[in-house]
Design a protein around this motif. Structure first.
Motif, PDB file in Angstrom:
ATOM      1  N   GLY A  16      16.783  17.504  17.013  1.00 54.26           N
ATOM      2  CA  GLY A  16      16.485  16.168  17.499  1.00 54.26           C
ATOM      3  C   GLY A  16      15.231  15.614  16.843  1.00 54.26           C
ATOM      4  N   LEU A  17      14.882  14.386  17.196  1.00 53.29           N
ATOM      5  CA  LEU A  17      13.713  13.721  16.622  1.00 53.29           C
ATOM      6  C   LEU A  17      12.733  13.350  17.722  1.00 53.29           C
ATOM      7  CD1 LEU A  17      15.454  11.410  14.032  1.00 53.29           C
ATOM      8  CD2 LEU A  17      13.827  13.207  13.495  1.00 53.29           C
ATOM      9  N   ASP A  18      11.461  13.511  17.427  1.00 52.61           N
ATOM     10  CA  ASP A  18      10.419  13.253  18.402  1.00 52.61           C
ATOM     11  C   ASP A  18      10.239  11.764  18.653  1.00 52.61           C
ATOM     12  OD1 ASP A  18       9.562  16.100  18.481  1.00 52.61           O
ATOM     13  OD2 ASP A  18       9.124  15.684  16.385  1.00 52.61           O
ATOM     14  N   ALA A  19       9.821  11.446  19.863  1.00 49.10           N
ATOM     15  CA  ALA A  19       9.663  10.054  20.284  1.00 49.10           C
ATOM     16  C   ALA A  19       8.312   9.513  19.825  1.00 49.10           C
ATOM     17  CB  ALA A  19       9.784   9.946  21.799  1.00 49.10           C
ATOM     18  N   MET A  20       8.159   9.317  18.533  1.00 48.67           N
ATOM     19  CA  MET A  20       6.900   8.806  17.985  1.00 48.67           C
ATOM     20  C   MET A  20       6.989   7.307  17.747  1.00 48.67           C
ATOM     21  SD  MET A  20       7.042  10.425  14.166  1.00 48.67           S
ATOM     22  CE  MET A  20       7.253  12.079  14.819  1.00 48.67           C
ATOM     23  N   PRO A  21       5.863   6.616  17.561  1.00 48.50           N
ATOM     24  CA  PRO A  21       5.887   5.161  17.442  1.00 48.50           C
ATOM     25  C   PRO A  21       6.596   4.688  16.171  1.00 48.50           C
ATOM     26  CG  PRO A  21       3.699   6.032  16.952  1.00 48.50           C
ATOM     27  CD  PRO A  21       4.504   7.170  17.521  1.00 48.50           C
ATOM     28  N   PRO A  22       7.222   3.501  16.234  1.00 50.63           N
ATOM     29  CA  PRO A  22       7.886   2.954  15.052  1.00 50.63           C
ATOM     30  C   PRO A  22       6.865   2.475  14.027  1.00 50.63           C
ATOM     31  CG  PRO A  22       7.913   1.358  16.828  1.00 50.63           C
ATOM     32  CD  PRO A  22       7.347   2.627  17.410  1.00 50.63           C
ATOM     33  N   ALA A  23       7.366   2.168  12.843  1.00 54.12           N
ATOM     34  CA  ALA A  23       6.499   1.703  11.761  1.00 54.12           C
ATOM     35  C   ALA A  23       5.839   0.368  12.136  1.00 54.12           C
ATOM     36  CB  ALA A  23       7.304   1.545  10.482  1.00 54.12           C
ATOM     37  N   ASP A  24       4.614   0.183  11.661  1.00 53.72           N
ATOM     38  CA  ASP A  24       3.871  -1.057  11.879  1.00 53.72           C
ATOM     39  C   ASP A  24       3.487  -1.604  10.505  1.00 53.72           C
ATOM     40  OD1 ASP A  24       1.616  -2.876  12.161  1.00 53.72           O
ATOM     41  OD2 ASP A  24       1.509  -2.235  14.249  1.00 53.72           O
ATOM     42  N   PRO A  25       4.119  -2.699  10.054  1.00 55.65           N
ATOM     43  CA  PRO A  25       3.874  -3.225   8.701  1.00 55.65           C
ATOM     44  C   PRO A  25       2.398  -3.519   8.426  1.00 55.65           C
ATOM     45  CG  PRO A  25       5.781  -4.282   9.683  1.00 55.65           C
ATOM     46  CD  PRO A  25       5.134  -3.482  10.765  1.00 55.65           C
ATOM     47  N   GLU A  26       1.670  -4.021   9.419  1.00 54.69           N
ATOM     48  CA  GLU A  26       0.264  -4.369   9.204  1.00 54.69           C
ATOM     49  C   GLU A  26      -0.577  -3.110   8.978  1.00 54.69           C
ATOM     50  OE1 GLU A  26      -3.437  -6.697  11.440  1.00 54.69           O
ATOM     51  OE2 GLU A  26      -1.408  -6.820  12.242  1.00 54.69           O
ATOM     52  N   VAL A  27      -0.389  -2.098   9.810  1.00 53.28           N
ATOM     53  CA  VAL A  27      -1.128  -0.843   9.644  1.00 53.28           C
ATOM     54  C   VAL A  27      -0.760  -0.192   8.317  1.00 53.28           C
ATOM     55  CG1 VAL A  27      -1.457   1.487  10.562  1.00 53.28           C
ATOM     56  CG2 VAL A  27      -1.375  -0.473  12.112  1.00 53.28           C
ATOM     57  N   ARG A  28       0.516  -0.227   7.997  1.00 51.95           N
ATOM     58  CA  ARG A  28       0.983   0.377   6.741  1.00 51.95           C
ATOM     59  C   ARG A  28       0.352  -0.317   5.541  1.00 51.95           C
ATOM     60  NH1 ARG A  28       7.026   2.600   6.339  1.00 51.95           N
ATOM     61  NH2 ARG A  28       6.061   3.884   7.948  1.00 51.95           N
ATOM     62  N   ALA A  29       0.246  -1.639   5.593  1.00 56.12           N
ATOM     63  CA  ALA A  29      -0.366  -2.394   4.493  1.00 56.12           C
ATOM     64  C   ALA A  29      -1.840  -2.037   4.344  1.00 56.12           C
ATOM     65  CB  ALA A  29      -0.195  -3.887   4.730  1.00 56.12           C
ATOM     66  N   GLN A  30      -2.530  -1.835   5.462  1.00 56.26           N
ATOM     67  CA  GLN A  30      -3.943  -1.446   5.411  1.00 56.26           C
ATOM     68  C   GLN A  30      -4.111  -0.083   4.750  1.00 56.26           C
ATOM     69  OE1 GLN A  30      -5.131  -1.610   9.502  1.00 56.26           O
ATOM     70  NE2 GLN A  30      -5.143  -3.850   9.612  1.00 56.26           N
ATOM     71  N   ILE A  31      -3.242   0.847   5.089  1.00 55.77           N
ATOM     72  CA  ILE A  31      -3.314   2.188   4.502  1.00 55.77           C
ATOM     73  C   ILE A  31      -3.021   2.131   3.008  1.00 55.77           C
ATOM     74  CG2 ILE A  31      -2.243   4.481   4.497  1.00 55.77           C
ATOM     75  CD1 ILE A  31      -1.726   4.067   7.521  1.00 55.77           C
ATOM     76  N   GLU A  32      -2.022   1.336   2.624  1.00 54.65           N
ATOM     77  CA  GLU A  32      -1.679   1.205   1.206  1.00 54.65           C
ATOM     78  C   GLU A  32      -2.832   0.590   0.420  1.00 54.65           C
ATOM     79  OE1 GLU A  32       1.924  -1.037   1.160  1.00 54.65           O
ATOM     80  OE2 GLU A  32       3.202   0.718   1.493  1.00 54.65           O
TER      81      GLU A  32
END
Length: 322
Positions: A117-133
């Motif tokens: 199975g897959l863990d119940a973790m938060p979905p992707a966040d485009p804004e946070v992802r852009a900051q990391i990139e």
């Protein structure tokens, strides 16, 4: 050909590192048992990516029904959660036809998600992802890997300092939730439930040099079959880029980067020998990671893929599982 009884296993999984002989073994199983193949491969889902993924030939695809092959455009993503959902439905459909579902591939995350199975973790966040990139562009992924090690040492320990996709996701999860990615894996709460009762047969080499030689032979065959032209055709579409999951597949990523380098230096010759070296090395590293994943699955039945009677052993293991 014997029928698969309703009281037997619903599915059998055949896993192994790249170039371990999974396709040949799967076709041999299909000769003995009425089955349909579910591909467990994150690269085979993409249309137009045939040579570099070692996609089964039209003749091989015609021998037995295959599923989850050519189901996405390279511009699209395909997640482990989507795989589990699709695989569950396919297992039921195949069983309803009185056949065995044979799950074949080397994407170990898909296998692990299906089994556990897959863990119940938060979905992707485009804004946070852009900051990391943006930070990765300025500081480099190794620097972000070092940052990850401070907040989630278990996850950082299993990732390469240049594994941009997974470093990004781990930092994103931490930024959003304040929890380490590894803590979600340890949680009993599941977003997607796994499937019980699937026997796992694993093709693993006794001699790593045997696998390395097969990897080199297969990459050479891909080059001879026109792999570079395949990548050029994908680039010519104009809507694909190097950061897409499809273009991060082993071989494609190296070819894309070398073609970028050639375009930046007009008139320079393409470095065919360098592509071969980088592609083979990257594929070896992929195989190493695949074997590491497999060793974390204690339920597997290991077959030495470099043994002279490997196919006979696989067929025996399947018969005994049924």
């Amino acid at each position: 050909m014997p029928e698969v009884k309703s009281s037997t296993l619903r599915a059998i999984a055949l896993a192994g590192p790249t170039a371990s002989g999974k396709t040949a073994a799967a076709l041999a199983i299909a000769q003995e048992h009425p089955c349909e193949i579910i591909s467990v491969d994150s690269a085979l889902v993409y249309r137009g990516m045939d040579i570099g993924t070692a996609k089964p030939s039209a003749q091989e695809l015609a021998q037995v029904p295959h599923h989850l092959v050519d189901i996405r455009d390279p511009l699209q993503a395909y997640s482990a959660a989507e795989f589990v959902q699709d695989a569950k439905a396919l297992i039921d459909e195949i069983n309803s036809r009185g056949k065995l579902a044979l799950l074949v591939g080397g994407t170990m995350l898909y296998f692990k998600a299906l089994f556990e199975g897959l863990d119940a973790m938060p979905p992707a966040d485009p804004e946070v992802r852009a900051q990391i990139e943006a930070r990765a562009f300025d500081e480099g992924w190794p620097a972000l890997h070092a940052e990850l090690a401070k907040v989630d040492a278990p996850t950082a320990a299993r990732l390469s300092p240049n594994d941009s996709q997974r470093i990004q996701r781990a930092l994103e999860v931490y930024r959003i939730s304040g929890r380490a990615l590894s803590s979600f894996h340890a949680s009993p709460d599941k977003q997607v439930q796994g499937v019980a009762g699937i026997a796992l047969v694993s093709l693993e080499p006794m001699n790593r040099a045997w696998l390395h030689e097969r990897i080199a032979q297969r990459f050479d065959a891909m080059l001879s079959a026109g792999f570079l032209d395949e990548v050029r055709a994908l680039r010519a579409r104009g809507d694909l880029h190097a950061d897409l999951p499809s273009m991060r597949c082993v071989g494609y990523r190296q070819a894309w980067e070398l073609l970028d380098r050639q375009e930046a230096n007009p008139g320079s010759a393409f470095a065919h020998s360098l592509l071969r070296e980088l592609g083979i090395n990257a594929t070896r590293q992929l195989a190493k990671r695949q074997i590491t994943w497999l060793r974390s699955m204690p339920q597997r039945r290991v077959i030495a893929c470099d043994a002279p009677d490997a196919l006979d052993q696989v067929l025996r293991a399947v018969r005994e599982s049924l």
